[in-house]
Structures are given as C-alpha cells and as structure tokens.
Design a protein around this motif. Structure first.
Motif, mmCIF file in Angstrom:
data_model
loop_
_atom_site.group_PDB
_atom_site.id
_atom_site.type_symbol
_atom_site.label_atom_id
_atom_site.label_comp_id
_atom_site.label_asym_id
_atom_site.label_seq_id
_atom_site.Cartn_x
_atom_site.Cartn_y
_atom_site.Cartn_z
ATOM 1 N N LYS A 472 17.475 0.128 9.469
ATOM 2 C CA LYS A 472 17.519 -0.661 8.446
ATOM 3 C C LYS A 472 16.408 -1.736 8.306
ATOM 4 N N GLN A 473 16.256 -2.142 9.620
ATOM 5 C CA GLN A 473 15.170 -3.365 9.632
ATOM 6 C C GLN A 473 13.848 -2.759 9.094
ATOM 7 N N MET A 474 13.500 -1.516 9.754
ATOM 8 C CA MET A 474 12.079 -0.815 9.365
ATOM 9 C C MET A 474 12.079 -0.789 7.901
ATOM 10 N N MET A 475 12.961 -0.393 7.221
ATOM 11 C CA MET A 475 12.976 -0.431 5.814
ATOM 12 C C MET A 475 12.771 -1.867 4.988
ATOM 13 N N ALA A 476 13.428 -2.864 5.577
ATOM 14 C CA ALA A 476 13.505 -4.199 5.123
ATOM 15 C C ALA A 476 11.944 -4.636 5.452
ATOM 16 N N ASP A 477 11.316 -4.607 6.223
ATOM 17 C CA ASP A 477 10.083 -4.939 6.696
ATOM 18 C C ASP A 477 8.966 -4.336 5.855
ATOM 19 N N LEU A 478 9.174 -3.092 5.632
ATOM 20 C CA LEU A 478 8.235 -2.284 4.563
ATOM 21 C C LEU A 478 8.551 -3.087 3.179
ATOM 22 N N ARG A 479 9.450 -3.300 2.797
ATOM 23 C CA ARG A 479 9.815 -4.033 1.389
ATOM 24 C C ARG A 479 9.184 -5.172 1.547
ATOM 25 N N ALA A 480 9.549 -5.986 2.700
ATOM 26 C CA ALA A 480 8.991 -7.448 2.661
ATOM 27 C C ALA A 480 7.357 -7.483 2.788
ATOM 28 N N ASN A 481 6.774 -6.469 3.253
ATOM 29 C CA ASN A 481 5.286 -6.365 3.470
ATOM 30 C C ASN A 481 4.639 -5.174 2.836
ATOM 31 N N LEU A 482 4.721 -4.945 1.696
ATOM 32 C CA LEU A 482 4.202 -3.730 0.874
ATOM 33 C C LEU A 482 2.791 -3.729 1.186
ATOM 34 N N PRO A 483 2.242 -2.477 1.874
ATOM 35 C CA PRO A 483 0.858 -2.215 2.318
ATOM 36 C C PRO A 483 -0.017 -2.150 0.891
ATOM 37 N N LYS A 484 -1.204 -2.899 0.969
ATOM 38 C CA LYS A 484 -2.116 -2.814 0.036
ATOM 39 C C LYS A 484 -3.101 -1.801 -0.030
ATOM 40 N N SER A 485 -3.162 -1.304 1.360
ATOM 41 C CA SER A 485 -3.764 0.000 1.541
ATOM 42 C C SER A 485 -3.409 0.551 2.832
ATOM 43 N N LEU A 486 -3.621 2.070 2.412
ATOM 44 C CA LEU A 486 -3.127 2.849 4.058
ATOM 45 C C LEU A 486 -4.585 3.704 4.089
ATOM 46 N N GLY A 487 -5.025 3.656 5.498
ATOM 47 C CA GLY A 487 -6.253 4.364 5.923
ATOM 48 C C GLY A 487 -7.245 3.885 5.154
ATOM 49 N N ASP A 488 -7.352 2.424 4.628
ATOM 50 C CA ASP A 488 -8.365 1.975 3.837
ATOM 51 C C ASP A 488 -8.612 2.482 2.548
ATOM 52 N N ILE A 489 -7.458 3.266 2.245
ATOM 53 C CA ILE A 489 -7.606 3.829 0.644
ATOM 54 C C ILE A 489 -6.386 2.859 0.065
ATOM 55 N N GLU A 490 -6.695 2.504 -1.268
ATOM 56 C CA GLU A 490 -5.961 1.261 -2.132
ATOM 57 C C GLU A 490 -4.689 1.936 -2.333
ATOM 58 N N VAL A 491 -3.651 1.287 -2.153
ATOM 59 C CA VAL A 491 -2.436 1.658 -2.815
ATOM 60 C C VAL A 491 -2.049 1.182 -4.013
ATOM 61 N N VAL A 492 -1.911 1.889 -5.253
ATOM 62 C CA VAL A 492 -2.003 1.351 -6.542
ATOM 63 C C VAL A 492 -0.652 1.405 -7.334
ATOM 64 N N GLU A 493 0.343 2.053 -6.447
ATOM 65 C CA GLU A 493 1.564 1.785 -7.268
ATOM 66 C C GLU A 493 2.511 2.107 -5.994
ATOM 67 N N LEU A 565 -8.245 16.736 5.874
ATOM 68 C CA LEU A 565 -7.153 16.176 5.385
ATOM 69 C C LEU A 565 -6.180 15.831 6.631
ATOM 70 N N ASP A 566 -6.108 16.688 7.672
ATOM 71 C CA ASP A 566 -5.120 16.288 8.699
ATOM 72 C C ASP A 566 -5.876 14.741 9.279
ATOM 73 N N ASP A 567 -7.058 14.654 9.356
ATOM 74 C CA ASP A 567 -7.668 13.135 9.664
ATOM 75 C C ASP A 567 -7.147 12.206 8.887
ATOM 76 N N LYS A 568 -7.054 12.452 7.591
ATOM 77 C CA LYS A 568 -6.873 11.454 6.479
ATOM 78 C C LYS A 568 -5.255 11.156 6.550
ATOM 79 N N VAL A 569 -4.543 12.295 6.888
ATOM 80 C CA VAL A 569 -2.884 11.960 6.864
ATOM 81 C C VAL A 569 -2.675 11.097 8.382
ATOM 82 N N ASP A 570 -3.395 11.393 9.389
ATOM 83 C CA ASP A 570 -3.227 10.785 10.482
ATOM 84 C C ASP A 570 -3.587 9.187 10.549
ATOM 85 N N VAL A 571 -4.455 8.827 9.688
ATOM 86 C CA VAL A 571 -5.019 7.609 9.705
ATOM 87 C C VAL A 571 -3.943 6.760 8.898
#
Length: 579
Positions: A472-493, A565-571
């Motif tokens: 429950k806390q992990m989901m709350a933390d994600l909602r409180a700190n939405l990532p702007k990028s993942l693996g240096d790739i911009e999150v747009v939505e 693609l494996d490398d991208k997923v892991d990052v």
C-alpha cells in the motif's frame, strides 16, 4: 500476547468460544499457548476478504485463513444474495474443485451450505477444471457457481471463485453486493451447514463429452489437424485438473501422438515435482521441456492446477525448447484466429477481440491489421467475460487473452480456458507446420509485420500484514512522486485507474478513463513504452509490467534487437522499482 491489537485479540477470543468445533478451538488455543504472535496476527488481524473475485488465502484456522468457517460464511452470503436476486425461482448453482489439499472437502462443504438453503447444487463427483465449471453454469442454466481453487498459488493456499449466471466471475454490481451480504453475517450460527441430499445432483465424467463436443465444433482448420495428426505434443497437468480433460480434447480434435509427463500426471495438492505449480515458471515447465527434447516434440504445453492457464515451450532453430511468455502465446493465438478467418472469408464487421490493460499492444496491432475491433479491460479475465456478456447478440467475440497465460477462443465459457487453449495451440501448430513453419518462425513473422514488442514482469512478494502495508505504501509513494522519466526516457502520460483519470505530463490536462476503478498506475513514455504498477488481487504481491517496442527489419537482427530491448526494460524497471 501483549503485542496484538485489540481487534485481533477480540477475533482470537471469539474463535475460542463454543461457536466453533472442538478441533478448531484446540488449534487456536495451541497457537496462544505457544505464544506464536506472528502466526496469530497474520491469521486473525482481519477477516479473509471476500474480494471482487471471491476468496484466496492460506489454509488454516483463523478469520484470515481458508477453512470451514470462512468458506461457510462466503457461501451463506452468496446464497442469501441469490435468494434475494431471484425471488420465487428454483435457484441452481454448479460447484467444482481442483486438486489442492482440502479442495474436495471444501467443495462438499459449499454444496452442504447451498443445499441447506434450498438451492439446487450440480456438484462434480470428481475434480474438474475451472473452465468446465464455467461451462456447467451456462449448460445447466444456473444462477451461480463456485470453483474451489487457488489457481497457480503455492500449495499452502486455497481459494473460492464465485460465478454469476452468465458463467463469468462476479462483476459489478454483484461483486460488491455479495461482499455486503457476506460481511453482514455476524455469527457462524447464521451459517446453514446441514446438507440436504434432495438438493444435490452429482455431475459425472460423461459431462466431459458435452463440453468437448461443443469445443470441437470451434475448430478452424480440421483438415490441417488431419494432415498433421501425428504432430508430437507433450502435455503436463502439473498435478492438476488438466489431466481429466486435456488429453481427451486433444484426442477428440484428432491428435494421435500426445505424450503425458508421467511424473506430473497424478493430481496431488502437494505438487511434489515443482516448487510453484505455475506454468509461467521455467522450473515448473522443466520436466515437460525435457520430455519435448527427448521425443523431438513439435510443441510442449502445461496447465496450472485448475487448468485455466497454459504455458508453452516451442522449438527454436537450434532444436532446443524455449518457453514463450503469455503475451507471445496470446499474440500467436490472436493472429492464428484472425488470419485464418480472414483467409476463409469468415471475418464479419461485428467481430472483436479483447485484451487487458497490461497485455501487449501487439494484440491491438494484429486486430488493427485485420480491421477487427478490439476492447481493453482491467486486469482479470472476469472483465473480458463481462464484455462478452454485454455484447452478446450485438457483436461477435473471437478471441481474448491476458499476459498472465489465460486465453479463450470462442464464447462457450466466460473465463480463461486452458483446455480450449491447448486444443487451439495444437491446431495452430499443425496448421503452420502444414505450411512448413514452426511457431518460432511465425512469432518472428509477427515481429517483422507489426513490430518487435518485448515485455517483462517483475513480481515482489510481500507476505502477511506487514507486506500488505508495504505494498500500500509503495503505491502511495508512486502517486506522490510521479516519475518524469524512466531510463532517461520522458514520461508523457500517467494513467491512474484508481482515480479514473489520465494526466498529460506536459500540459497537466486530465481526461477520464472509462473503466471501473482499480489500483493500477501506468506510465507512458515518449517512445510509446508502457510501464504499469499493480498490487495483485489474488497473491501477496505487487507487480510491475514493462512493454517496449522497436521495428524489426530483418529476421537476422532478432538477437541484436532483443538484447537492446532487454537492456531498455532493465534500465526503466530499475527506475520505478524501489525494493
């Protein structure tokens, strides 16, 4: 016992009263006498929740365990609701069970309670798969049904899946309404345990023939099966219910060379040859793969204990057998059904397929290429079943699937069906073999045609009350700190299914998601990658899904693109999972 909170202690005290049988009271008392606080806390810190799919939990004494009283309470609540929903009708339910320890006893207990409430029960004499139960609900025109199973969970678990009159698991509003009825039961004295034999009809082995005959009519290329009747198939039921029907359906379909993995053929709730009876796992599939290697099989399949999920291993160009994941199996099935029906001139304007929100978008690409509509649902095959029921008589369901190894071809049931899937996977293998292709060849073709989609699932297990709080806390933390990028790739939505809204990360604009609320977060990158976070509804786990895509121009590039693609997923996964 000073570390237990008042509510937990109150439940323990209640279970030590004469409302409960002597054996149960003695077992609880022993835990108290031995000062086993952790076990007592996990067993009594809450009521085992009758969730939107029913019950699932560890077997044992306690309010948060699978036992006579939690199952009796669930069944009494469901019986109360059925009686209210169908006043004046002769109410009927179907009940089946898998190979797990206590499943048969629990199945008979459920029959006891329903029959004592004046409800007629079609009770299977012997263990049978979940999809056969779903089929039986529809065949006998029942108002409901119950399957005793914990699917692919470890051996200490059992579960209770509740079904409505369409043969699908409970969905809104019935799921929440049944939960209310279950929660309204304040004492075990309200549960009617006294079996009434007049209200019980036993369902025998001959029912298999009805189910199999209906499925056999769905075959798309019987001529390919006839041409490849000697196709070498290896099948393992992993000590579950599949042994009762899968070999029969393959024989009825026309396949004559089916090799059973003998060491895993006998139903056994201890699952002695595997750590985890889940055909997604390499370890669980190891014996089947080895048998495939030994006989140079064309395809290797294994089903989970209640035979609603199927794992598949295919032969690679080097001659070894490789497990393919749930997205790949489902994509192959979708492609086989749609391309075959198109070639035969059988596709209709109102045909459709269904996938879940965490299932590969390769499904959607295949549907689009064949000009077939696709629907997307929340995770859980019950939502696919709900789409089928809602569109019955208006549109024509062809195939549906989810990444967790559950599929259904045709509309005979309203749940995932590994028996039906095994028959179609075998037929698909035969059809493509007649064209000189292996399933491996066809999978590469899909990637060349529609793009190389690669997915990965990471599950983190968090047991007990502490684990539930952590998830429950992990989901709350994600909602409180939405990532702007993942693996240096911009999150747009960001899609938050709990809030039923999508947020454009650049503009902040929000739009509505037209699906029921669910505790799921999805992050969409500028590259079109999809990363999802979702607590499991059936296991003490939080799951993270990642799907990425790249163009595959030449089959010779497969290995290179796959590694990239494996490398991208892991990052990307490393950026979102903080364990």
């Amino acid at each position: 016992m000073g570390n237990l909170d008042k509510e937990t202690q109150s439940r323990i005290n209640q279970w030590l009263t004469n409302e409960y049988d002597l054996a149960t009271v003695a077992e609880v008392q022993q835990l108290v006498d031995n000062n086993e606080e952790t076990e007592l806390l996990d067993s009594f810190y809450k009521e085992l929740e009758f969730g939107t799919g029913g019950l699932r939990g560890i077997m044992g004494v306690g309010s948060n365990r699978m036992n006579k009283y939690t199952i009796g309470k669930a069944t009494q609540g469901l019986a109360n609701y059925l009686i209210k929903q169908f006043p004046g009708e002769d109410i009927k339910v179907a009940v089946s069970y898998d190979s797990r320890n206590n499943s048969q006893a629990f199945g008979n207990l459920v029959a006891d309670v329903f029959s004592a409430n004046g409800i007629h029960v079609y009770l299977f004499k012997e263990l049978r798969p979940t999809p056969v139960l779903s089929f039986a609900v529809r065949h006998f025109h029942c108002q409901g049904g119950v399957m005793l199973t914990a699917s692919h969970n470890p051996k200490e678990y059992n579960g209770y899946k509740a079904y409505w009159n369409d043969g699908g698991q409970l969905v809104a509003p019935h799921d929440k309404n049944v939960i209310s009825e279950v929660n309204a039961i304040q004492s075990v004295n309200e549960i009617k345990f006294d079996r009434d034999e007049r209200n019980i009809t036993l369902v025998g082995e001959d029912f298999d023939d009805i189910y199999i005959a209906a499925n056999t009519k769905l075959s798309i290329h019987p001529e390919a099966v006839q041409a490849q009747k000697d196709l070498k198939i290896v099948y393992s039921p992993i000590h579950g219910t599949g042994i009762t029907v899968v070999p029969k359906i393959l024989k009825a379909w026309g396949f004559e060379q089916v090799t059973i993995v003998d060491e895993q053929a006998e139903p056994n709730g201890n699952f002695p040859t595997v750590i985890y009876p889940n055909p997604e796992e390499e370890e669980a599939m190891a014996k089947a793969k080895q048998k495939g290697q030994d006989i140079d099989a064309d395809v290797v399949m294994a089903t989970d204990p209640d035979a609603d999920r199927v794992g598949v291993a295919i032969k690679t160009p080097s001659g070894t057998f490789q497990l393919i994941n749930g997205n790949q199996i489902g994509s192959l099935l979708s492609y086989y059904v749609l391309s075959s029906k198109k070639a035969l001139g059988q596709l209709k304007p109102n045909d459709y397929i269904v996938k879940t929100i965490v299932t590969s978008n390769l499904f959607a690409a295949i549907a689009d290429a064949h000009q077939v509509k696709y629907y997307e649902t929340l995770t859980g095959f019950k939502y696919i079943g709900e789409v089928m029921t809602n569109l019955l008589g208006k549109e024509n369901y062809l195939v549906g699937g989810e990444e967790s190894y559950g599929y259904l071809v045709g509309d005979l049931v309203r749940d995932k069906d590994a028996v039906n899937s095994c028959a179609f996977i075998a037929e698909m293998t035969a059809y493509f073999k007649s064209q000189g292709k292996s399933l491996y060849d066809v999978l590469i073709e899909l990637y060349l045609k529609y793009g190389f989609y690669k997915e990965k699932l990471i599950s983190l297990t968090k047991k007990g009350k502490a684990g539930a709080d952590e998830i429950k806390q992990m989901m709350a933390d994600l909602r409180a700190n939405l990532p702007k990028s993942l693996g240096d790739i911009e999150v747009v939505e960001v899609r938050d299914y709990q809030l039923s809204e999508t947020t454009d990360m650049k503009t902040g604009k929000k739009s509505k998601i037209d699906l029921p609320k669910s505790d799921v977060l999805q992050f969409i990158t500028i590259d079109g990658d999809v990363i999802s976070a979702r607590p499991s509804g059936t296991e003490p786990k939080i799951k993270f899904y990642c799907s990425v895509k790249e163009k595959l121009s030449f089959s010779t590039d497969y290995g290179q693109v796959s590694n990239r693609l494996d490398d991208k997923v892991d990052v990307m996964m490393a950026d979102i999972i903080k364990d």
